[in-house]
Design an enzyme around this catalytic site. Structure first.
Site, PDB file in Angstrom:
ATOM      1  N   HIS A  89       0.829  -1.179   0.088  1.00 26.08           N
ATOM      2  CA  HIS A  89      -0.012  -0.152   0.096  1.00 26.08           C
ATOM      3  C   HIS A  89       0.924   1.180   0.073  1.00 26.08           C
ATOM      4  O   HIS A  89       1.975   1.150   0.733  1.00 26.08           O
ATOM      5  CB  HIS A  89      -0.954   0.060   1.203  1.00 26.08           C
ATOM      6  CG  HIS A  89      -1.879   1.130   0.907  1.00 26.08           C
ATOM      7  ND1 HIS A  89      -1.673   2.336   1.457  1.00 26.08           N
ATOM      8  CD2 HIS A  89      -3.275   0.943   0.749  1.00 26.08           C
ATOM      9  CE1 HIS A  89      -2.591   3.216   1.279  1.00 26.08           C
ATOM     10  NE2 HIS A  89      -3.757   2.389   1.033  1.00 26.08           N
ATOM     11  N   GLU A 105      -3.986   1.941  -7.227  1.00 27.38           N
ATOM     12  CA  GLU A 105      -4.381   3.276  -6.335  1.00 27.38           C
ATOM     13  C   GLU A 105      -3.399   4.338  -6.907  1.00 27.38           C
ATOM     14  O   GLU A 105      -2.344   4.412  -6.204  1.00 27.38           O
ATOM     15  CB  GLU A 105      -3.957   2.755  -4.912  1.00 27.38           C
ATOM     16  CG  GLU A 105      -5.032   1.677  -4.562  1.00 27.38           C
ATOM     17  CD  GLU A 105      -5.397   1.865  -3.017  1.00 27.38           C
ATOM     18  OE1 GLU A 105      -6.482   1.779  -2.645  1.00 27.38           O
ATOM     19  OE2 GLU A 105      -4.330   1.882  -2.244  1.00 27.38           O
TER      20      GLU A 105
END
Ligand code: PGA
Length: 256
Positions: free
Chosen positions: A93, A165
């Site tokens: 992430h 993302e």
């Protein structure tokens, strides 16, 4: 292909609050054949929630994992320790990459470690605002996708989920920093192309690619109908039951 709606709770909710919230969510959703609903609570809540969760409706994910199985790594938790507790693990992430300096090498090893421990990795990739401004988006995506997957065999690849993302579009409420469906379509197409080049066309079509970045009930429908997008990684909106359930219901409508 299945759709995935993944809620990344980040560092929110106590263990007690996580349990109450999971109960609430569970009561409001059904078991869907073609939608996998996954939540990623904080590490301390995973084990108790794994005893509570109704796996027909929901699955658990960890938010990161250390690639080594055991050893003198104070404060870390490994994929080997998460085995049997979670079905998925978010890897790479952007907050882990930026705030906790997870390197490409760490991420590559963590992807391999989760697979070795029967956990499906959700590999996050995406360019920063600066990289985007300098026209480096595709280079960054190529490096992060191929780097993250470099220890993964073609047979294992079907267990991997990729989440695109764009870092500049995470946790924003400003319309100007929202990724447009065209931006996302282009990035997702590129991700599939590099997977096709490395692993073959067949697998590049069947691998799940999600979008994440300021997803909410108002934009979920538009994001879920982008060609090549198989689901959403949701941060802020996954902490509010009404919004998360709404997003799941939108996914169901898009599917039918
Ligand atoms: P956000 O977070 O939905 O709050 O933008 C997404 C993420 O960081 O995965």
């Amino acid at each position: 292909m299945k759709s995935y709606i993944v809620g990344n709770w980040k560092m929110n909710f106590t263990v007690g609050e996580s349990s109450v919230y999971l109960h609430k969510l569970s009561a409001r959703i059904h078991a869907y054949r073609d939608i996998e609903v996954v939540v990623a609570p904080s590490l301390v809540a995973l084990q108790p929630l794994s005893l509570q969760i109704d796996r027909k409706k929901l699955r658990l994910a960890a938010q990161t994992a250390n690639p080594r199985d055991f050893g003198a790594y104070t404060g870390e938790v490994s994929a080997a320790q998460l085995r049997g507790i979670v079905d998925y693990c978010i890897i790479g992430h952007s907050e882990r990459r930026q705030l906790f300096h997870e390197s490409d090498k760490f991420i590559r090893a963590a992807v391999a470690a989760t697979l070795r421990n029967q956990i499906k990795p959700i590999l996050c990739v995406g360019e920063t605002e600066t990289e985007r401004t300098f026209g480096e988006t595709f280079d960054v995506l190529r490096d992060q996708v191929l780097g993250g997957l470099s220890e993964v065999s073609a047979e294992e690849l079907e267990k991997v989920i990729i989440a695109y993302e764009p870092v500049w579009a995470i946790s924003t409420t400003s319309g100007a920093s929202m990724a447009s469906p065209d931006d996302i379509a282009e990035a997702v197409k590129f991700i599939r192309r590099i997977i096709a080049d490395a692993y073959g066309k067949e697998i590049s079509k069947s691998i799940a690619v999600l979008y994440g970045g300021s997803v909410n009930p108002d934009n979920a429908g538009a994001y879920l109908t982008i060609p090549g997008v198989n689901g959403l990684l949701v941060g802020g909106a996954s902490l509010i039951a009404d919004q998360f359930v709404d997003i799941i219901e939108t996914a169901k409508k898009v599917k039918s």
